[in-house]
Design a protein around this motif. Structure first.
Motif, mmCIF file in Angstrom:
data_model
loop_
_atom_site.group_PDB
_atom_site.id
_atom_site.type_symbol
_atom_site.label_atom_id
_atom_site.label_comp_id
_atom_site.label_asym_id
_atom_site.label_seq_id
_atom_site.Cartn_x
_atom_site.Cartn_y
_atom_site.Cartn_z
ATOM 1 N N LEU A 13 -9.899 -62.486 -22.948
ATOM 2 C CA LEU A 13 -11.049 -62.657 -23.827
ATOM 3 C C LEU A 13 -11.796 -61.351 -24.014
ATOM 4 O O LEU A 13 -11.664 -60.413 -23.220
ATOM 5 N N GLY A 14 -12.586 -61.286 -25.071
ATOM 6 C CA GLY A 14 -13.428 -60.121 -25.281
ATOM 7 C C GLY A 14 -14.460 -59.979 -24.179
ATOM 8 O O GLY A 14 -15.005 -60.979 -23.709
ATOM 9 N N PHE A 15 -14.708 -58.762 -23.739
ATOM 10 C CA PHE A 15 -15.696 -58.459 -22.696
ATOM 11 C C PHE A 15 -15.345 -59.094 -21.355
ATOM 12 O O PHE A 15 -16.221 -59.342 -20.529
ATOM 13 N N ALA A 16 -14.055 -59.377 -21.136
ATOM 14 C CA ALA A 16 -13.636 -59.949 -19.851
ATOM 15 C C ALA A 16 -13.622 -58.901 -18.745
ATOM 16 O O ALA A 16 -13.599 -59.237 -17.560
ATOM 17 N N THR A 17 -13.644 -57.628 -19.106
ATOM 18 C CA THR A 17 -13.508 -56.515 -18.155
ATOM 19 C C THR A 17 -14.741 -56.365 -17.272
ATOM 20 O O THR A 17 -15.873 -56.573 -17.713
ATOM 21 N N THR A 18 -14.499 -56.007 -16.015
ATOM 22 C CA THR A 18 -15.591 -55.616 -15.121
ATOM 23 C C THR A 18 -15.156 -54.420 -14.286
ATOM 24 O O THR A 18 -13.973 -54.266 -13.963
ATOM 25 N N PHE A 19 -16.149 -53.561 -13.960
ATOM 26 C CA PHE A 19 -15.915 -52.436 -13.049
ATOM 27 C C PHE A 19 -16.578 -52.694 -11.700
ATOM 28 O O PHE A 19 -16.622 -51.809 -10.841
ATOM 29 N N ASP A 20 -17.085 -53.927 -11.511
ATOM 30 C CA ASP A 20 -17.689 -54.290 -10.230
ATOM 31 C C ASP A 20 -16.606 -54.440 -9.168
ATOM 32 O O ASP A 20 -15.419 -54.589 -9.465
ATOM 33 N N ASN A 21 -17.028 -54.427 -7.913
ATOM 34 C CA ASN A 21 -16.102 -54.684 -6.816
ATOM 35 C C ASN A 21 -15.805 -56.182 -6.740
ATOM 36 O O ASN A 21 -16.721 -57.012 -6.801
ATOM 37 N N ILE A 22 -14.535 -56.513 -6.605
ATOM 38 C CA ILE A 22 -14.113 -57.902 -6.474
ATOM 39 C C ILE A 22 -13.604 -58.121 -5.053
ATOM 40 O O ILE A 22 -12.775 -57.357 -4.558
ATOM 41 N N TYR A 23 -14.102 -59.182 -4.415
ATOM 42 C CA TYR A 23 -13.716 -59.502 -3.044
ATOM 43 C C TYR A 23 -12.989 -60.846 -3.018
ATOM 44 O O TYR A 23 -13.266 -61.731 -3.824
ATOM 45 N N ILE A 24 -12.069 -60.977 -2.048
ATOM 46 C CA ILE A 24 -11.335 -62.228 -1.903
ATOM 47 C C ILE A 24 -11.189 -62.575 -0.433
ATOM 48 O O ILE A 24 -11.118 -61.684 0.434
#
Length: 351
Positions: A13-24
């Protein structure tokens, strides 16, 4: 030490991108992993990305039940929402687990997703984890697949439970329904937040029997797909001709027959300006959405179990037969009725 291969798919989708840290964090029957930052030297969570990571644990976690995902804002970078599509995890034993998400993650809260369901939950008890592929997940399978709608459209096939009941096979007796806390919380939330606890709404506050649950799921499926198509799709076809449904009257309607004249009708009808606005509104309401998803089609892979996937295929075949039958029937009609042809019905309301 054992390694789990983690594949994270970001939606297109549009604007789906993030540069934040993702944790799992991986949660299994035998324990859980540590919260791990899915870091890479290259951007990993841009629109359409498929990114691979490794989560290392001291011992095997056993059967994976859920994952915990959260997002942390990076300093000096904009805080961006992230549209996560799904996560696939391969265990050291070689088993692959699918965690559908298909939703926006906008804050730093911890989001939990069950294997094979794509159902975000705030709290998860050990009892509900042990029944992860049974109970309420099958209600969601029935709802997304819309199996009930085919029988509702095909009157000759009988009643609308023909497809809902097989999907909800886990609920063998009424007690199974009463003891499923996730299912009961689902209907309670609909009653309290969707219908503001209105006792006259006809919406149940809880499910006490299997038949009650099947009836409600069937009603939701039919209302959002077939019924909406029937009442919405033909608005412009019939209302676009203003005399069929004038949006306003500038004079009272006649009270006796054969007294109306062309002049009184023209004086009674709404102005051209009002008519144009009404026609534009009806056209927009009736117009097919550019991103529509037709009944029986599921671009998002919410289903991993063989049984619901099999039922979806059977449902699609039934819809194809129904569509062919409707087209044959319409050939002999002066005014064909097309609004309940599965080829034009959407999975849900989309305006």
């Amino acid at each position: 030490m054992v390694d789990y291969e983690v594949i994270v798919l970001t939606g297109s989708l549009g604007f789906a991108t993030t540069f934040d840290n993702i944790y799992i964090k991986l949660v299994g029957l035998n324990g859980s992993s540590k919260r791990k930052c899915l870091w890479s030297s290259m951007p990993s969570f841009y629109s359409g990305a498929v990114s691979r990571f490794t989560v290392t644990c001291p011992v095997s976690l056993g059967e994976l039940l859920l994952i915990e995902v959260d997002k942390e804002h990076r300093l000096l970078l904009p805080d961006m929402s992230w549209y996560a599509a799904k996560v696939e995890v391969t265990s050291p034993e070689g088993d692959t687990y699918h965690f559908p998400i298909y939703q926006w993650i906008t804050n730093s809260d911890v989001h939990r997703f069950k294997e094979g369901e794509g159902n975000c939950c705030k709290t998860v008890s050990s009892q509900s984890l042990s029944r992860k592929k049974q109970s309420s997940s099958q209600v969601q399978s029935a709802g997304r697949a819309g199996e009930a709608t085919a029988s509702l459209l095909l009157g000759k096939r009988g009643n609308c439970t023909l497809f809902v009941e097989p999907v909800l096979t886990h609920y063998e007796i009424d007690a199974d329904v009463q003891e499923d806390h996730e299912l009961q919380n689902w209907i309670k939330e609909i009653f309290e937040h969707g219908f503001l606890s209105n006792n006259n709404s006809g919406i149940p506050q809880k499910f006490t029997t299997k038949n009650e649950m099947v009836k409600f799921v069937t009603m939701v499926i039919f209302t959002c797909s077939a019924q909406h198509s029937a009442v919405n799709s033909g608005q412009y076809d019939f209302g676009g001709w203003m005399p069929n449904s004038p949006t306003s009257l500038q004079l009272p309607p006649p009270t006796t027959k054969e007294t109306a004249t062309e002049k009184t009708m023209l004086n009674t009808f709404p102005s051209v300006n009002t008519t144009v606005h009404a026609m534009a509104t009806l056209w927009l309401l009736s117009k097919e959405s550019s991103d529509r998803v037709l009944l029986g089609h599921f671009p998002e892979e919410h289903f991993t179990d063989k049984f619901p996937r099999k039922k979806i295929m059977e449902f699609q075949e039934e819809l194809q037969r129904l569509s062919a039958e409707i087209k044959t029937r319409n050939k002999d009609l002066d005014l064909p009725y097309t609004y309940l042809d599965p080829k034009v019905i959407e999975n849900s309301v989309s305006i």
